[in-house]
Design a protein around this motif. Sequence first.
Motif, PDB file in Angstrom:
ATOM      1  N   ASN A  22       5.565  -3.129   4.423  1.00  0.00           N
ATOM      2  CA  ASN A  22       5.079  -1.755   4.558  1.00  0.00           C
ATOM      3  C   ASN A  22       6.006  -1.006   5.413  1.00  0.00           C
ATOM      4  O   ASN A  22       6.945  -1.437   6.433  1.00  0.00           O
ATOM      5  CB  ASN A  22       3.696  -1.763   5.468  1.00  0.00           C
ATOM      6  CG  ASN A  22       3.272  -0.413   5.661  1.00  0.00           C
ATOM      7  OD1 ASN A  22       2.633   0.200   4.712  1.00  0.00           O
ATOM      8  ND2 ASN A  22       3.013  -0.063   6.898  1.00  0.00           N
TER       9      ASN A  22
ATOM     10  N   SER B 233      -1.659   4.163   1.650  1.00  0.00           N
ATOM     11  CA  SER B 233      -1.584   3.661   3.127  1.00  0.00           C
ATOM     12  C   SER B 233      -3.117   4.265   4.012  1.00  0.00           C
ATOM     13  O   SER B 233      -3.477   5.101   3.234  1.00  0.00           O
ATOM     14  CB  SER B 233      -0.696   4.448   4.114  1.00  0.00           C
ATOM     15  OG  SER B 233       0.769   3.731   3.381  1.00  0.00           O
TER      16      SER B 233
ATOM     17  N   THR C 101      -2.109  -2.595   3.763  1.00  0.00           N
ATOM     18  CA  THR C 101      -1.094  -3.620   3.588  1.00  0.00           C
ATOM     19  C   THR C 101      -1.757  -4.992   3.886  1.00  0.00           C
ATOM     20  O   THR C 101      -1.630  -6.105   3.150  1.00  0.00           O
ATOM     21  CB  THR C 101       0.374  -3.500   4.710  1.00  0.00           C
ATOM     22  OG1 THR C 101       0.857  -2.329   4.214  1.00  0.00           O
ATOM     23  CG2 THR C 101       1.032  -4.360   4.657  1.00  0.00           C
TER      24      THR C 101
ATOM     25  N   ASP D 275       0.707  -1.355  -0.069  1.00  0.00           N
ATOM     26  CA  ASP D 275       0.066   0.078  -0.002  1.00  0.00           C
ATOM     27  C   ASP D 275       0.735   1.192   0.050  1.00  0.00           C
ATOM     28  O   ASP D 275       0.225   2.488   0.013  1.00  0.00           O
ATOM     29  CB  ASP D 275      -1.192  -0.052   1.075  1.00  0.00           C
ATOM     30  CG  ASP D 275      -0.401   0.436   2.490  1.00  0.00           C
ATOM     31  OD1 ASP D 275       0.846   0.395   2.574  1.00  0.00           O
ATOM     32  OD2 ASP D 275      -1.198   0.419   3.410  1.00  0.00           O
ATOM     33  N   ASP D 276       2.320   1.231   0.022  1.00  0.00           N
ATOM     34  CA  ASP D 276       3.011   2.183   0.068  1.00  0.00           C
ATOM     35  C   ASP D 276       3.500   2.657  -1.513  1.00  0.00           C
ATOM     36  O   ASP D 276       3.919   3.771  -1.678  1.00  0.00           O
ATOM     37  CB  ASP D 276       4.294   1.828   0.609  1.00  0.00           C
ATOM     38  CG  ASP D 276       4.255   1.818   2.186  1.00  0.00           C
ATOM     39  OD1 ASP D 276       3.151   2.220   2.574  1.00  0.00           O
ATOM     40  OD2 ASP D 276       5.053   1.340   2.794  1.00  0.00           O
TER      41      ASP D 276
ATOM     42  N   GLU E  93       1.233   6.096  -3.220  1.00  0.00           N
ATOM     43  CA  GLU E  93       0.971   5.499  -1.770  1.00  0.00           C
ATOM     44  C   GLU E  93      -0.529   5.515  -1.507  1.00  0.00           C
ATOM     45  O   GLU E  93      -1.352   6.523  -1.684  1.00  0.00           O
ATOM     46  CB  GLU E  93       1.661   6.208  -0.785  1.00  0.00           C
ATOM     47  CG  GLU E  93       1.327   5.678   0.777  1.00  0.00           C
ATOM     48  CD  GLU E  93       2.088   6.490   1.826  1.00  0.00           C
ATOM     49  OE1 GLU E  93       2.993   7.411   1.499  1.00  0.00           O
ATOM     50  OE2 GLU E  93       1.729   6.131   2.857  1.00  0.00           O
TER      51      GLU E  93
HETATM   52 MN    MN Z   1       1.628   1.907   4.114  1.00  0.00          MN
END
Ligand code: MN
Length: 250
Positions: A92, A40, A106, A9-10, A38
């Motif tokens: 992550n 996050s 993540t 998720d980054d 990203e």
């Molecule tokens: Mn992240």
Amino acid sequence: MPNILVTNDDGIEAPGLRALVAALEGLGTVYVVAPHRERSAAAQSITIHEPIFFQSTGEREWAVQGTPADAVILALNRLLPEPPALVLSGINYGANLGENVYYSGTVAAAQEGAINGIPSCALSLAARRKGADFTAAAEFSRRLAAVALEEGLPQGVLLSANIPQDWNGGVRFTRQSKKITRNVLREDVDPRGRPFVWLCEQKAIDEVEPDTDYAAVSAGCVSITPLELDRTHSTSLNHLSHWAARLARV
Ligand code: MN
């Protein structure tokens, strides 16, 4: 060699993802399908009101203009030639401990893998100091990937691993702790006079329960928490079911 799907998720260019891909060398054929920027704290959100653009960014590698869950869905249904043997999400930059797993993109990407019946692990670096060093986390991730490929995982279960930056070599299987941070709202006014808040968080827990994810990481160990897709609370199912008679329209 087995196919391994790597996502995060980054964003596809994040150093944690690159460290993971490098660490998997020789263990499997790695496919990377990840958000192009990203995402996050996207949790398991999916994009349904706009198109999801995607583009090849290398051999067996695609950037998706969507959420982590979107990326996994595209990987499994469009981009990979067959279902992978393993889904790895991370590494992550930052821990995913306690009830923060519910916000984590993540963890959600791994959860999307598990929903599709594929052994899946979320990998997070619990970094205390500024500037991430993924060396230990990458080494551990390779070990975990090797074991997971060999042993598989129970249906409906994913693993969430948190690796301390200064890993002492120990590994504990843990349960999810309570939320370890609390929301802090920073308030201000933008240049046009509109008030806003900025969501921040601060550490909220001092007393750590000994068998939890947070305790393991605090002690320098890797924490591995098996998470279950089925969130039904069996005790409440039994204890509250008599409400049905009071709630039913007769
Ligand atoms: Mn992240």
